[in-house]
Design a protein around this motif. Sequence first.
Motif, PDB file in Angstrom:
ATOM      1  N   GLN A 100      21.551  19.778  -3.210  1.00 23.96           N
ATOM      2  CA  GLN A 100      21.403  19.217  -4.559  1.00 23.96           C
ATOM      3  C   GLN A 100      20.053  19.634  -5.132  1.00 23.96           C
ATOM      4  O   GLN A 100      19.022  19.511  -4.466  1.00 23.96           O
ATOM      5  CB  GLN A 100      21.479  17.688  -4.509  1.00 23.96           C
ATOM      6  N   GLY A 153      29.751  18.742  -4.214  1.00 21.15           N
ATOM      7  CA  GLY A 153      29.587  20.088  -3.669  1.00 21.15           C
ATOM      8  C   GLY A 153      30.484  20.346  -2.479  1.00 21.15           C
ATOM      9  O   GLY A 153      31.022  21.461  -2.317  1.00 21.15           O
ATOM     10  N   LEU A 212      26.229  15.560  -3.718  1.00 13.53           N
ATOM     11  CA  LEU A 212      26.558  16.368  -2.542  1.00 13.53           C
ATOM     12  C   LEU A 212      28.041  16.279  -2.207  1.00 13.53           C
ATOM     13  O   LEU A 212      28.650  17.278  -1.767  1.00 13.53           O
ATOM     14  CB  LEU A 212      25.702  15.932  -1.353  1.00 13.53           C
ATOM     15  N   LEU A 232      24.006  22.131  -8.123  1.00 12.64           N
ATOM     16  CA  LEU A 232      24.289  22.292  -6.702  1.00 12.64           C
ATOM     17  C   LEU A 232      24.231  23.754  -6.298  1.00 12.64           C
ATOM     18  O   LEU A 232      24.443  24.654  -7.109  1.00 12.64           O
ATOM     19  CB  LEU A 232      25.694  21.750  -6.383  1.00 12.64           C
ATOM     20  N   SER A 235      28.116  20.115 -11.315  1.00 15.45           N
ATOM     21  CA  SER A 235      28.862  18.947 -10.859  1.00 15.45           C
ATOM     22  C   SER A 235      29.572  18.331 -12.045  1.00 15.45           C
ATOM     23  O   SER A 235      29.045  18.324 -13.165  1.00 15.45           O
ATOM     24  CB  SER A 235      27.901  17.930 -10.243  1.00 15.45           C
TER      25      SER A 235
END
Length: 617
Positions: A461, A500, A497, A412, A400
């Motif tokens: 995550q 992601g 998240l 992730l 990330s």
Amino acid sequence: MYLVAPLTTFLFLSFGSLASPRLFDQLQQLGAANILNLVLHPNVPQQQASYDFIIVGAGAAGCALAARLSENPNWRVALIEAGGVENFVHLTPVMAGYLQSTASNWNYKSVPQRLSCWGMHNNECALPRGKVLGGTSAINYMIYNRGNRHDFDAWAQRGNHGWSYAEVLPYFLRSESAQLQGLEHSPYHNHSGPLNVEDVKFRSQMVHAFVDASVQAGHPRTDYNGQTQLGVSYVQANTLNGRRHSAFSAYIRPIRNQRSNLHIFPFSRVNRVLIESATKSAYGVEFVYKNKKYTFKTRREVILSAGAFNSPQLLMLSGIGPADNLKAIGVPLVQALPVGRRLYDHMCHFGPTFVVNTTGQTIYSTRVPIAETLTYLLAGNPNTRLSSIGGVESLAFLKSPRSKLPKDWPDLELILVAGSLASDDGTGLKQGANFKDEIYDTLYRQLERNQQDHFTLLVMQFHPKSVGRLWLRDANPASWPIIDPKYFLDPEDVEFLLDGIKESIRISKMPALQAIGARLLDRLVPGCESHRFASDDYWRCSIRTLSYTLHHQVATCRMGPATDPTAVVSSQLKVHGMRRLRVVDTSVIPLPPTAHTNAAAFMIGEKAADLIRGEWN
């Protein structure tokens, strides 16, 4: 022509005809004779029976431990399991979604969540745990993923001597029998262990496009169980010739009939550990079999391998845990320890989902052609949709942009599933995951009706900051523990998240996926209509609504030195302040790992066997 009804119908009819010699021959051909033997000739408990080691829980760690300790013919080993025996539904990988709604799952749910699981009935997250010989390895999605070297080095740095990556890798290797194309000579894989790891033989066009698109987006091809995790890979699965290879299948079935010193007791629920209060020494267990209480005594140790929820529950029922909780439920305190005070889990976002222009590539478990079904069941052909591990085909490990971890430590994971909740017409995973009808009807019903090809990228995550807790509501062993994961209590977990999701959308725009017409499913998530579709705030709402966990709970019996106020067991897995009592399962993992936890459970069982043998030999 398609098999519209689930395989359960076929299998139920088959088991209803066990008298047929022809059928029994077929079952043997499918490797099930040992399963039938355990069903027809189970061990029956004898009151006050004595064993050198009593293992509570036949999951990945418990089965590995039982197999290794029973290698010594002078040791009598009891393996006690609350559930029953796996059958062909368990062994058929594509049926994984259905297993969440069966008696093979404890069917735990969280307390209603304020910040997550908005798309679930009563905001309760489903928390699957296996209740069957093989434990969660018999109902999960069979993904084999060990973790990152930094995970284990962090354990060791926290005072858990003997658990660094260099020290645990041999135990991962000991358990593994890898059949992975292109990795035949990798030093990170073994080929002679009991647990099979193989490529999934059936692959859709969508997974090839996703892997190529990920490379085009800058994510290299990798062996995520090798030197580095970062990158994309076809999934490595705990299957053997296209059938689930659970802990029971791998470790117990091959040796059970050869070892008279190993006694297996299914359908036996342990109530508590028996403890001599003056010496704080475990001397046996009390359990229920066919509505009758039994007591087993141990000459050496009681070992809890009941998982991240049941091991802490049993400790507390036995007087080991937080003094305030035990006092409130009327259990006399034997040893004050922070049992259940910490609970980490990996939370996913169930999506985004993409529609594509291919035909017949999405894996609909309710529409497998009969020809494929017969060649799989009767000829053992692994190259069919039935060998797909619940539709999971590929994993990508990502950084990330907000990460503060070392550059080779992923934050992730993207999990490509060749389908969605629509893949079983809403009859399996939707129910097992506790999704509301409104979620299914709005997002997935049309996909089911049109049988439109699509895939989903679950975003997970690895290192959440939110910490939950588990405690007991009363002293009744049959009561569920109260489980509050407190998902997204730290809002930064949502932001990871979101990162992601953004990366998954970027990958979808690469040429390889655009070549098959990949585009976002543009239906608004119920409850998120006030936000512009695909805006950051829309995805934040979607993350809190389509919340989904993948069986990765850890730290409820956290490992650490006696000086650590959060620790329950030592690096030898001994319960602090107690004698002849250990915990051997994923509840001892001190921090959320960069992995699915099944592989680590096998490793913990293997390492614990050496710790125990080293002490008692």
